[in-house]
Write a protein that holds these residues in place. Structure first.
Motif, PDB file in Angstrom:
ATOM      1  N   GLY A 153      44.292  -4.276  22.818  1.00 31.46           N
ATOM      2  CA  GLY A 153      45.011  -5.506  23.155  1.00 31.46           C
ATOM      3  C   GLY A 153      44.353  -6.727  22.566  1.00 31.46           C
ATOM      4  N   GLY A 154      43.035  -6.710  22.453  1.00 32.74           N
ATOM      5  CA  GLY A 154      42.305  -7.834  21.854  1.00 32.74           C
ATOM      6  C   GLY A 154      42.453  -7.914  20.356  1.00 32.74           C
ATOM      7  N   MET A 155      42.880  -6.819  19.736  1.00 28.58           N
ATOM      8  CA  MET A 155      43.031  -6.830  18.275  1.00 28.58           C
ATOM      9  C   MET A 155      44.446  -7.172  17.835  1.00 28.58           C
ATOM     10  N   THR A 156      45.363  -7.299  18.785  1.00 31.03           N
ATOM     11  CA  THR A 156      46.739  -7.615  18.414  1.00 31.03           C
ATOM     12  C   THR A 156      47.070  -9.054  18.787  1.00 31.03           C
ATOM     13  N   ARG A 157      48.207  -9.503  18.304  1.00 32.81           N
ATOM     14  CA  ARG A 157      48.662 -10.823  18.708  1.00 32.81           C
ATOM     15  C   ARG A 157      49.145 -10.780  20.142  1.00 32.81           C
ATOM     16  N   PHE A 158      49.216 -11.906  20.778  1.00 32.00           N
ATOM     17  CA  PHE A 158      49.547 -11.986  22.201  1.00 32.00           C
ATOM     18  C   PHE A 158      50.909 -11.369  22.502  1.00 32.00           C
ATOM     19  N   LYS A 159      51.875 -11.577  21.620  1.00 32.50           N
ATOM     20  CA  LYS A 159      53.222 -11.072  21.898  1.00 32.50           C
ATOM     21  C   LYS A 159      53.321  -9.551  21.730  1.00 32.50           C
ATOM     22  N   ASN A 160      52.297  -8.907  21.150  1.00 29.07           N
ATOM     23  CA  ASN A 160      52.326  -7.463  20.937  1.00 29.07           C
ATOM     24  C   ASN A 160      51.475  -6.691  21.938  1.00 29.07           C
ATOM     25  N   ILE A 161      50.905  -7.348  22.915  1.00 30.48           N
ATOM     26  CA  ILE A 161      50.003  -6.666  23.856  1.00 30.48           C
ATOM     27  C   ILE A 161      50.755  -5.633  24.690  1.00 30.48           C
ATOM     28  N   VAL A 162      51.947  -5.956  25.139  1.00 27.36           N
ATOM     29  CA  VAL A 162      52.710  -5.007  25.952  1.00 27.36           C
ATOM     30  C   VAL A 162      53.009  -3.740  25.156  1.00 27.36           C
ATOM     31  N   ASN A 163      53.350  -3.892  23.885  1.00 23.23           N
ATOM     32  CA  ASN A 163      53.595  -2.737  23.030  1.00 23.23           C
ATOM     33  C   ASN A 163      52.331  -1.890  22.898  1.00 23.23           C
ATOM     34  N   THR A 164      51.202  -2.510  22.734  1.00 28.48           N
ATOM     35  CA  THR A 164      49.935  -1.796  22.603  1.00 28.48           C
ATOM     36  C   THR A 164      49.593  -1.058  23.893  1.00 28.48           C
ATOM     37  N   VAL A 165      49.777  -1.711  25.014  1.00 31.00           N
ATOM     38  CA  VAL A 165      49.506  -1.079  26.312  1.00 31.00           C
ATOM     39  C   VAL A 165      50.393   0.146  26.491  1.00 31.00           C
ATOM     40  N   MET A 166      51.647   0.025  26.173  1.00 31.28           N
ATOM     41  CA  MET A 166      52.575   1.140  26.346  1.00 31.28           C
ATOM     42  C   MET A 166      52.266   2.284  25.386  1.00 31.28           C
ATOM     43  N   MET A 167      51.841   1.977  24.162  1.00 30.36           N
ATOM     44  CA  MET A 167      51.474   3.041  23.225  1.00 30.36           C
ATOM     45  C   MET A 167      50.281   3.827  23.734  1.00 30.36           C
ATOM     46  N   VAL A 168      49.275   3.145  24.255  1.00 32.19           N
ATOM     47  CA  VAL A 168      48.094   3.828  24.789  1.00 32.19           C
ATOM     48  C   VAL A 168      48.471   4.672  25.999  1.00 32.19           C
TER      49      VAL A 168
END
Length: 140
Positions: A52-67
């Motif tokens: 989440g820290g490596m992505t832009r703020f608007k992409n954090i939810v996508n990153t969380v869901m992928m993990v």
């Protein structure tokens, strides 16, 4: 000659310790469950915060869901056939891949021991490492 016989017998004594029947050890079981919880925290907290820290703020939810989805799918696959392929004897194409004798955790009784702790605890512990490996690779 007598000292050689005594030294030979002393070399065999450690093997006699393995002859006794395996018993449930509550301390080992508690530690394995605690270690399993630590790995789950590493995945859910650690990977989500790291990626989440490596992505832009608007992409954090996508990153969380992928993990989380990669972790969930890996856990399901592990308990369906992964444990059986990893920890059973032969039956596969070669000596590396096991068989499907424990497919769907068939034969893993709650009383069955893997060392000094229940086999289901061991399977759960190993599943967390299988899942964190997939979660690490899935987000890349």
């Amino acid at each position: 000659m007598k000292s050689k016989i005594l030294s030979f017998i002393s070399l065999l004594l450690p093997f006699a310790a393995f002859a006794e029947e395996a018993k449930l050890d509550t301390g080992d079981t508690a530690w394995m469950i605690t270690a399993t919880a630590f790995v789950v925290l590493m995945t859910v907290g650690g990977l989500i915060l790291f990626y989440g820290g490596m992505t832009r703020f608007k992409n954090i939810v996508n990153t969380v869901m992928m993990v989380l989805m990669a972790y969930a799918v890996a856990i399901v696959v592990w308990f369906l056939w992964g444990y059986s392929l990893a920890f059973t004897e032969g039956g596969g194409l070669n000596a590396v891949v096991g068989g499907l004798s424990k497919f769907l955790m068939n034969g893993v009784d709650y009383k069955a021991l893997s060392g000094t702790y229940p086999e289901w605890v061991f399977a759960t512990f190993q599943s967390t490492f299988a899942a964190i490996t997939i979660a690490l690779a899935a987000v890349q």
